[in-house]
Write a protein that holds these residues in place. Structure first.
Motif, PDB file in Angstrom:
ATOM      1  N   VAL A 126       0.835  -1.196   0.000  1.00  0.00           N
ATOM      2  CA  VAL A 126       0.000   0.000   0.000  1.00  0.00           C
ATOM      3  C   VAL A 126       0.873   1.250   0.000  1.00  0.00           C
ATOM      4  O   VAL A 126       1.902   1.273   0.642  1.00  0.00           O
ATOM      5  N   PHE A 128       0.980   5.837  -0.556  1.00  0.00           N
ATOM      6  CA  PHE A 128       0.247   7.051  -0.221  1.00  0.00           C
ATOM      7  C   PHE A 128      -0.802   7.435  -1.217  1.00  0.00           C
ATOM      8  O   PHE A 128      -1.908   7.842  -0.862  1.00  0.00           O
ATOM      9  N   LEU A 164       4.357  15.789   9.105  1.00  0.00           N
ATOM     10  CA  LEU A 164       5.768  15.390   9.091  1.00  0.00           C
ATOM     11  C   LEU A 164       6.576  16.218   8.110  1.00  0.00           C
ATOM     12  O   LEU A 164       7.601  16.785   8.467  1.00  0.00           O
ATOM     13  N   ASN A 220       6.997   8.845  -0.341  1.00  0.00           N
ATOM     14  CA  ASN A 220       6.215   7.609  -0.294  1.00  0.00           C
ATOM     15  C   ASN A 220       6.732   6.669   0.791  1.00  0.00           C
ATOM     16  O   ASN A 220       7.743   6.932   1.438  1.00  0.00           O
ATOM     17  N   PHE A 221       6.018   5.567   0.937  1.00  0.00           N
ATOM     18  CA  PHE A 221       6.334   4.672   2.035  1.00  0.00           C
ATOM     19  C   PHE A 221       7.693   4.029   1.940  1.00  0.00           C
ATOM     20  O   PHE A 221       8.397   3.896   2.932  1.00  0.00           O
ATOM     21  N   GLN A 222       8.047   3.610   0.753  1.00  0.00           N
ATOM     22  CA  GLN A 222       9.336   2.952   0.578  1.00  0.00           C
ATOM     23  C   GLN A 222      10.430   3.851   1.121  1.00  0.00           C
ATOM     24  O   GLN A 222      11.370   3.391   1.756  1.00  0.00           O
ATOM     25  N   LEU A 281      10.159   6.151   3.439  1.00  0.00           N
ATOM     26  CA  LEU A 281      10.121   6.183   4.897  1.00  0.00           C
ATOM     27  C   LEU A 281      10.677   4.888   5.483  1.00  0.00           C
ATOM     28  O   LEU A 281      11.434   4.907   6.455  1.00  0.00           O
ATOM     29  N   ARG A 282      10.314   3.774   4.857  1.00  0.00           N
ATOM     30  CA  ARG A 282      10.835   2.502   5.359  1.00  0.00           C
ATOM     31  C   ARG A 282      12.345   2.459   5.219  1.00  0.00           C
ATOM     32  O   ARG A 282      13.050   1.976   6.099  1.00  0.00           O
ATOM     33  N   VAL A 313       8.392   9.418  11.899  1.00  0.00           N
ATOM     34  CA  VAL A 313       8.406   8.427  10.823  1.00  0.00           C
ATOM     35  C   VAL A 313       8.074   7.046  11.362  1.00  0.00           C
ATOM     36  O   VAL A 313       7.232   6.325  10.811  1.00  0.00           O
TER      37      VAL A 313
END
Lengths: 306, 306
Positions: free
Chosen positions: A3, A5, A80, B4-6, B8-9, B70
């Motif tokens: 998933v 954003f 953030l 995007n999430f990637q 942040l990860r 985060v």
DNA sequence: CGATCTTACGGGATTCGTAAACATA
DNA sequence: TATGTTTACGAATCCCGTAAGATCG
């Protein structure tokens, strides 16, 4: 699948507008893009999020349950990046600094107070410690930087001089030493001497001076707090050596004080930080404030940079 | 650019492991991918997040400031998809139902109590209202479903029969009506009649029966709560018509009660929901519980399905 | 029949991974 | 010099948007 954003934003927008078409206009994209984003999200979570006919789009029970969490996450993301930009701009953040007790009690309170008035969204944590522990904290990145004395021979650490602080002998007013205008360190050896803890910056300066002179008397007392040393002097138990800028010395007007002629007997105070560890914007602003504070503060002999 | 999430990860992993290489192993990707993801993130927020040499990677002040936020966001995402899966599986969620007062006071409390014991992560909100308002709530999607009487002629709504509830005349024990074994509605016209509010399901049933008979007497009193009607009867002010399954009638043992011979005078109770609005898994489980409850509950004449 | 969602598909952008370049202890 | 990061670049993937298809009112 993962998933992302865009999917969450798509979900939130469609839920808000109750229509793929209107949501796509609000998001400046096509409605087919939204369609597939929502489809992907539904695939990822394994549940249908909207009941849709060609004419109407409404949340399923699952969608309704999930919506608040999604909205919150999106809000936090915005917060953030907003906050991060503020941090980069130096108007928000959190600074942790360590400082010697003498500095923590004199310049720092006023500096901090002026600083937080100007930057209310920066929070400051001050840790007052002795020189040795301060060096450790800087090395271990426990603090952004410290206000302390330089550590000789440690090239892991950077030091920028802010001020110098002269040592003085402190003794009762009727003490024989009162006759001298200026003292040499050697003159103290005839009396019981009260020195600060070996971990303190004051003691380091004194020890260094003694090493140069080649004379190393045992101290009669060894204390952690300047106020203790002054108490012992007041009780007639000996002579002590303390920095003149300290609050304790300033307020001990019932005792006599003589400066030393030795130049070695000055304590250098400045900013101590890890080499290579760049200061954040907030910390930089604070450091700039510190420079001004030391100049403005009576009792400290300010030095500009170098 | 869009964070995007990637990214942040990647940031979180590199921060945790203090190394791009080790982080890339943990994330089952290459370290060059991480390198660019972090670079993109830094670009997006406009600040360097790590101070990196070839030998060491450590957070900058900005990076340190953002890290908690985060981590929290990533945690919430995981919680979100986890929770969503639980919701789809029917073991978590939130159900909002509306029910008639008589149902809310009898079957529902026990049903809810048994249900939350089995599904502790599903929360239930019960709204007790009169039939008219309940229909509105279902139409406007304010509730997942309702337990109520069917609304005649509204094909926006689906109704599934759960039980029937017979109406009875309630009057003081020494009232003339006590002589009849079974009553016909017409027999009441000779006495002052106490009826429920026009918005109530009870009243709708009575009105419908009266319409069929063609006789429409004015009620002497019109009240919102069954307990009020019973109070008025007790005071000798008239005769009332109430459903026998209601708690109020059950506990009014000091009054006489006679059933009607008319079949029209039964109230049908069941699940009312929007047509097409599919029930969520949690709501489905609860509906299943309801069916069982009505069967088990003395006082209600259960019906299985339709 | 019109409005609106879904599906199909081609093109473009993004991202990934290999490998070489680069930097530091 | 060895380890670890960045950069370069070709390839695979993903994603978007156009357009056609499907469906409901």
């Amino acid at each position: 699948m993962n998933v992302n954003f865009q999917q969450l934003r798509a979900f939130a927008a469609v839920a808000r507008y109750g229509s793929f078409t209107r949501a796509s206009q609000a998001l400046f994209t096509t409605q087919s893009a939204l369609s597939s984003r929502v489809a992907q999200l539904e695939e990822s979570v394994g549940a249908r999020l909207f009941d849709r006919t060609t004419r109407t789009v409404r949340l399923t029970a699952v969608g309704r349950d999930v919506r608040p969490a999604v909205e919150r996450i999106l809000g936090e993301i915005d917060a953030l990046v907003g906050r991060t930009k503020d941090i980069s701009a130096g108007i928000a953040g959190r600074i942790v600094i360590a400082a010697l007790p003498s500095v923590s009690a004199t310049v720092l309170p006023q500096t901090i107070s002026a600083f937080v008035r100007k930057y209310p969204r920066i929070s400051i944590i001050l840790r007052d410690e002795l020189a040795e522990r301060i060096a450790d904290m800087v090395r271990n990145d426990e603090v952004d930087f410290a206000v302390s004395s330089p550590i000789v021979g440690d090239n892991q650490l950077d030091f920028v001089l802010l001020a110098t602080d002269h040592m003085a002998a402190i003794f009762p007013k009727r003490h024989p030493l009162r006759k001298a205008k200026r003292l040499k360190l050697e003159q103290l050896v005839d009396y019981p001497v009260i020195l600060m803890d070996r971990k303190s910056s004051v003691r380091r300066v004194v020890d260094e001076a003694l090493r140069v002179k080649g004379r190393l008397p045992q101290p009669a007392y060894e204390v952690a707090f300047m106020s203790t040393a002054i108490g012992l002097v007041r009780a007639g138990l000996g002579v002590t050596v303390l920095p003149t800028a300290s609050l304790e010395v300033q307020s001990a007007s019932d005792l006599a004080r003589r400066n030393f002629s030795d130049r070695v007997l000055t304590r250098r105070i400045g900013i101590l930080k890890r080499q290579g560890g760049s200061l954040g914007p907030a910390a930089q602003s604070f450091a700039a404030f510190l420079v001004q504070s030391f100049k403005a503060h009576a009792g400290w002999h300010a030095s500009d940079g170098r």
